[in-house]
Design an enzyme around this catalytic site. Structure first.
Site, PDB file in Angstrom:
ATOM      1  N   GLU A  63       0.860  -1.176   0.000  1.00  0.00           N
ATOM      2  CA  GLU A  63       0.000   0.000   0.000  1.00  0.00           C
ATOM      3  C   GLU A  63       0.898   1.228   0.000  1.00  0.00           C
ATOM      4  OE1 GLU A  63      -2.743   0.111   3.215  1.00  0.00           O
ATOM      5  OE2 GLU A  63      -3.818  -1.696   2.599  1.00  0.00           O
ATOM      6  N   ASP A 109      -5.753   8.985  10.028  1.00  0.00           N
ATOM      7  CA  ASP A 109      -4.416   8.533  10.398  1.00  0.00           C
ATOM      8  C   ASP A 109      -3.967   9.098  11.733  1.00  0.00           C
ATOM      9  OD1 ASP A 109      -3.638   6.939   8.060  1.00  0.00           O
ATOM     10  OD2 ASP A 109      -3.920   8.820   6.981  1.00  0.00           O
ATOM     11  N   TYR A 121     -10.889  -4.395   3.465  1.00  0.00           N
ATOM     12  CA  TYR A 121      -9.973  -3.958   4.514  1.00  0.00           C
ATOM     13  C   TYR A 121     -10.795  -3.727   5.782  1.00  0.00           C
ATOM     14  CZ  TYR A 121      -6.147  -1.067   6.533  1.00  0.00           C
ATOM     15  OH  TYR A 121      -5.160  -0.544   7.319  1.00  0.00           O
TER      16      TYR A 121
END
Length: 257
Positions: free
Chosen positions: A40, A51, A166
């Site tokens: 990734e 994040d 995911y």
């Protein structure tokens, strides 16, 4: 298809780094040499809301160094030339992907040899352009499921998803915590009952032991912040340290096969 092959016979190790943070091409090679099955490549963004501190800092370092979308695509193209069989996924946010139109982004991503795209802040209910353009070009739109993705919403997440699913194992930002193994096992079982796509688990995975435990129940293990922290610590000398760390993860996962 490269992504399908990566999950065909074993749990896949999926490794994330931020493009433009440190010697990216050398680090990408180190990921492959260490045993990563899928890469990734993060597209730096000014407001990476999903994040944690490590990846936020990597985004700022990359942008501060002047990294552009053209640079990222060049890195991807170089990776594909060196590693023709290793799946490469771009991961990032909608603004850089859509500002020049989804058709442009998909065209240049495909030309660079990208296999899939994860757009973190584009809900499936609002994905009227990017997802269809990716599917039409043969690039997998990879979707995210979370602990709050209930049975009512899961079909919308899965509709049109390709490559792998995911599973974000914690309701929060990257890197700061890991979910209990029992909750991961329950979630993976629920997701695998709903889709034939491989299910990969990420957020908070740091140690070989954690990676192996997840690999026993999931189709893939995603590791990101721990690698990004190695890059932050070692900068231009990061590649051999990344290789050693990824090798420890890959070896632990291999023992579960």
């Amino acid at each position: 298809m490269r992504l399908a092959a990566a999950f065909a016979t074993r749990p896949a190790l999926i490794a994330f780094i931020t493009a433009g943070d440190g010697p990216t091409s050398a680090i990408l090679d180190a990921l492959v040499e260490g045993g990563a099955d899928v890469i990734e490549l993060g597209m730096p963004f000014t407001d990476p809301m999903a994040d944690g501190p490590a990846v936020q800092a990597a985004n700022l370092r990359s942008l501060g160094a002047g990294t552009t979308t053209a640079d990222i695509l060049s890195i991807a193209k170089g990776f594909r030339a060196r590693h023709p069989d290793v799946p490469l996924v771009l991961m990032g946010y909608a603004n850089p992907m859509l500002r020049r139109g989804p058709e442009w982004f998909v065209s240049v991503a495909k030309d660079a040899g990208v296999d899939g795209v994860i757009c973190v802040d584009l809900p499936p209910e609002e994905d009227a352009e990017l997802g269809p353009a990716l599917r039409a070009a043969g690039v997998a739109p990879i979707r995210l499921a979370t602990p709050t993705t209930d049975a009512a919403r899961l079909p919308a997440v899965l509709e049109g998803a390709q490559g792998f699913l995911y599973y974000v194992s914690v309701a929060g930002i990257t890197g700061l915590q890991q979910a209990e193994q029992s909750s991961i096992e329950a979630a993976v079982g629920r997701l695998k009952a709903a889709t034939a796509l491989p299910v990969a688990v990420g957020f908070g995975v740091r140690t070989p032991e954690q990676a192996a435990a997840i690999a026993r129940v999931a189709d893939g293990v995603v590791v990101g912040s721990a690698i990004v922290e190695i890059v932050a610590e070692h900068s231009v000398n990061a590649a051999p340290h990344v290789r050693t760390y990824v090798k420890s993860l890959a070896e632990a996962i291999a023992l579960t096969r």
